[in-house]
Design a protein around this motif. Structure first.
Motif, PDB file in Angstrom:
ATOM      1  N   MET A   1     119.335  39.330  87.745  1.00  0.00           N
ATOM      2  CA  MET A   1     118.273  38.539  87.165  1.00  0.00           C
ATOM      3  C   MET A   1     117.139  39.471  86.747  1.00  0.00           C
ATOM      4  O   MET A   1     116.841  40.432  87.428  1.00  0.00           O
ATOM      5  CB  MET A   1     117.770  37.522  88.186  1.00  0.00           C
ATOM      6  N   LYS A   2     116.505  39.152  85.624  1.00  0.00           N
ATOM      7  CA  LYS A   2     115.454  40.004  85.083  1.00  0.00           C
ATOM      8  C   LYS A   2     114.225  39.158  84.765  1.00  0.00           C
ATOM      9  O   LYS A   2     114.356  38.054  84.250  1.00  0.00           O
ATOM     10  CB  LYS A   2     115.987  40.670  83.810  1.00  0.00           C
ATOM     11  N   LEU A   3     113.048  39.665  85.076  1.00  0.00           N
ATOM     12  CA  LEU A   3     111.804  38.959  84.760  1.00  0.00           C
ATOM     13  C   LEU A   3     111.319  39.372  83.372  1.00  0.00           C
ATOM     14  O   LEU A   3     111.174  40.567  83.102  1.00  0.00           O
ATOM     15  CB  LEU A   3     110.717  39.302  85.776  1.00  0.00           C
ATOM     16  N   VAL A   4     111.086  38.398  82.510  1.00  0.00           N
ATOM     17  CA  VAL A   4     110.546  38.657  81.174  1.00  0.00           C
ATOM     18  C   VAL A   4     109.245  37.866  81.056  1.00  0.00           C
ATOM     19  O   VAL A   4     109.266  36.644  80.942  1.00  0.00           O
ATOM     20  CB  VAL A   4     111.539  38.224  80.068  1.00  0.00           C
ATOM     21  N   PRO A   5     108.099  38.539  81.103  1.00  0.00           N
ATOM     22  CA  PRO A   5     106.817  37.829  81.059  1.00  0.00           C
ATOM     23  C   PRO A   5     106.530  37.257  79.672  1.00  0.00           C
ATOM     24  O   PRO A   5     106.970  37.808  78.665  1.00  0.00           O
ATOM     25  CB  PRO A   5     105.799  38.904  81.429  1.00  0.00           C
ATOM     26  N   LEU A   6     105.790  36.164  79.646  1.00  0.00           N
ATOM     27  CA  LEU A   6     105.409  35.513  78.398  1.00  0.00           C
ATOM     28  C   LEU A   6     103.943  35.783  78.089  1.00  0.00           C
ATOM     29  O   LEU A   6     103.146  36.033  78.986  1.00  0.00           O
ATOM     30  CB  LEU A   6     105.641  33.999  78.510  1.00  0.00           C
ATOM     31  N   GLY A   7     103.580  35.697  76.815  1.00  0.00           N
ATOM     32  CA  GLY A   7     102.188  35.847  76.398  1.00  0.00           C
ATOM     33  C   GLY A   7     101.576  37.152  76.843  1.00  0.00           C
ATOM     34  O   GLY A   7     102.132  38.223  76.631  1.00  0.00           O
ATOM     35  N   ASP A   8     100.411  37.049  77.484  1.00  0.00           N
ATOM     36  CA  ASP A   8      99.676  38.257  77.891  1.00  0.00           C
ATOM     37  C   ASP A   8      99.907  38.592  79.365  1.00  0.00           C
ATOM     38  O   ASP A   8      99.086  39.211  80.009  1.00  0.00           O
ATOM     39  CB  ASP A   8      98.188  38.081  77.622  1.00  0.00           C
ATOM     40  N   ARG A   9     101.058  38.207  79.894  1.00  0.00           N
ATOM     41  CA  ARG A   9     101.336  38.470  81.304  1.00  0.00           C
ATOM     42  C   ARG A   9     102.077  39.797  81.492  1.00  0.00           C
ATOM     43  O   ARG A   9     102.779  40.263  80.613  1.00  0.00           O
ATOM     44  CB  ARG A   9     102.118  37.317  81.903  1.00  0.00           C
ATOM     45  N   VAL A  10     101.901  40.366  82.691  1.00  0.00           N
ATOM     46  CA  VAL A  10     102.479  41.657  83.036  1.00  0.00           C
ATOM     47  C   VAL A  10     103.116  41.528  84.422  1.00  0.00           C
ATOM     48  O   VAL A  10     102.533  40.937  85.321  1.00  0.00           O
ATOM     49  CB  VAL A  10     101.378  42.753  83.068  1.00  0.00           C
ATOM     50  N   VAL A  11     104.325  42.084  84.590  1.00  0.00           N
ATOM     51  CA  VAL A  11     104.996  42.089  85.888  1.00  0.00           C
ATOM     52  C   VAL A  11     104.735  43.438  86.545  1.00  0.00           C
ATOM     53  O   VAL A  11     104.972  44.486  85.941  1.00  0.00           O
ATOM     54  CB  VAL A  11     106.522  41.855  85.741  1.00  0.00           C
TER      55      VAL A  11
ATOM     56  N   VAL B   1     106.154  36.943  93.430  1.00  0.00           N
ATOM     57  CA  VAL B   1     107.495  36.446  93.145  1.00  0.00           C
ATOM     58  C   VAL B   1     108.489  37.372  93.843  1.00  0.00           C
ATOM     59  O   VAL B   1     108.307  38.590  93.855  1.00  0.00           O
ATOM     60  CB  VAL B   1     107.763  36.473  91.621  1.00  0.00           C
ATOM     61  N   LYS B   2     109.548  36.779  94.415  1.00  0.00           N
ATOM     62  CA  LYS B   2     110.582  37.587  95.053  1.00  0.00           C
ATOM     63  C   LYS B   2     111.913  37.301  94.360  1.00  0.00           C
ATOM     64  O   LYS B   2     112.370  36.165  94.327  1.00  0.00           O
ATOM     65  CB  LYS B   2     110.676  37.240  96.539  1.00  0.00           C
ATOM     66  N   ILE B   3     112.518  38.344  93.779  1.00  0.00           N
ATOM     67  CA  ILE B   3     113.803  38.215  93.090  1.00  0.00           C
ATOM     68  C   ILE B   3     114.708  39.344  93.552  1.00  0.00           C
ATOM     69  O   ILE B   3     114.309  40.515  93.529  1.00  0.00           O
ATOM     70  CB  ILE B   3     113.619  38.268  91.558  1.00  0.00           C
ATOM     71  N   ASN B   4     115.928  38.988  93.957  1.00  0.00           N
ATOM     72  CA  ASN B   4     116.905  39.972  94.436  1.00  0.00           C
ATOM     73  C   ASN B   4     116.320  40.886  95.513  1.00  0.00           C
ATOM     74  O   ASN B   4     116.456  42.102  95.451  1.00  0.00           O
ATOM     75  CB  ASN B   4     117.451  40.822  93.279  1.00  0.00           C
ATOM     76  N   GLU B   5     115.626  40.284  96.479  1.00  0.00           N
ATOM     77  CA  GLU B   5     115.020  41.013  97.597  1.00  0.00           C
ATOM     78  C   GLU B   5     113.905  41.976  97.182  1.00  0.00           C
ATOM     79  O   GLU B   5     113.441  42.767  97.977  1.00  0.00           O
ATOM     80  CB  GLU B   5     116.079  41.777  98.417  1.00  0.00           C
ATOM     81  N   GLU B   6     113.499  41.949  95.924  1.00  0.00           N
ATOM     82  CA  GLU B   6     112.385  42.772  95.431  1.00  0.00           C
ATOM     83  C   GLU B   6     111.173  41.865  95.236  1.00  0.00           C
ATOM     84  O   GLU B   6     111.308  40.746  94.750  1.00  0.00           O
ATOM     85  CB  GLU B   6     112.740  43.431  94.095  1.00  0.00           C
ATOM     86  N   GLU B   7     109.985  42.364  95.598  1.00  0.00           N
ATOM     87  CA  GLU B   7     108.764  41.580  95.427  1.00  0.00           C
ATOM     88  C   GLU B   7     107.986  42.090  94.226  1.00  0.00           C
ATOM     89  O   GLU B   7     107.811  43.296  94.052  1.00  0.00           O
ATOM     90  CB  GLU B   7     107.910  41.651  96.687  1.00  0.00           C
TER      91      GLU B   7
END
Length: 94
Positions: A1-11, A74-80
């Motif tokens: 799973m991959k996080l893709v931020p929308l608008g002016d957001r940053v991961v 947010v926690k995804i695949n044991e990564e925070e």
């Protein structure tokens, strides 16, 4: 799973907080306050957000300082991760 931020957001991925006291005692990350320093993992496209043109000023791999109470954890695949708006980022560490 991959996080893709929308608008002016940053991961962001928080940098590990391990500190050594003057006497040589190593404090683990849980024993102290979270640092506000993180690495940029993903950047949104920017564009028009709330009627204003937003140009993204950070890029993947940048080390940044962000606001203390900003963002969503947010926690995804044991990564925070922390998702913040670009204006919650205070500085880029060079």
């Amino acid at each position: 799973m991959k996080l893709v931020p929308l608008g002016d957001r940053v991961v962001l991925k928080q940098l590990e907080a391990e500190e050594t006291t003057k006497s040589g005692i190593v404090l683990p990350g849980q024993a102290q306050e979270k640092p506000q320093q993180a690495e940029v993992v993903a950047v949104g496209p920017g564009g028009v957000v709330d009627g204003k043109e937003v140009k993204m000023e950070v890029s993947v791999g940048d080390q940044v300082i962000y606001s203390k109470y900003a963002g969503t954890d947010v926690k995804i695949n044991e990564e925070e991760y922390i998702i913040v708006k670009q204006n919650d980022i205070l500085a880029i560490v060079k």
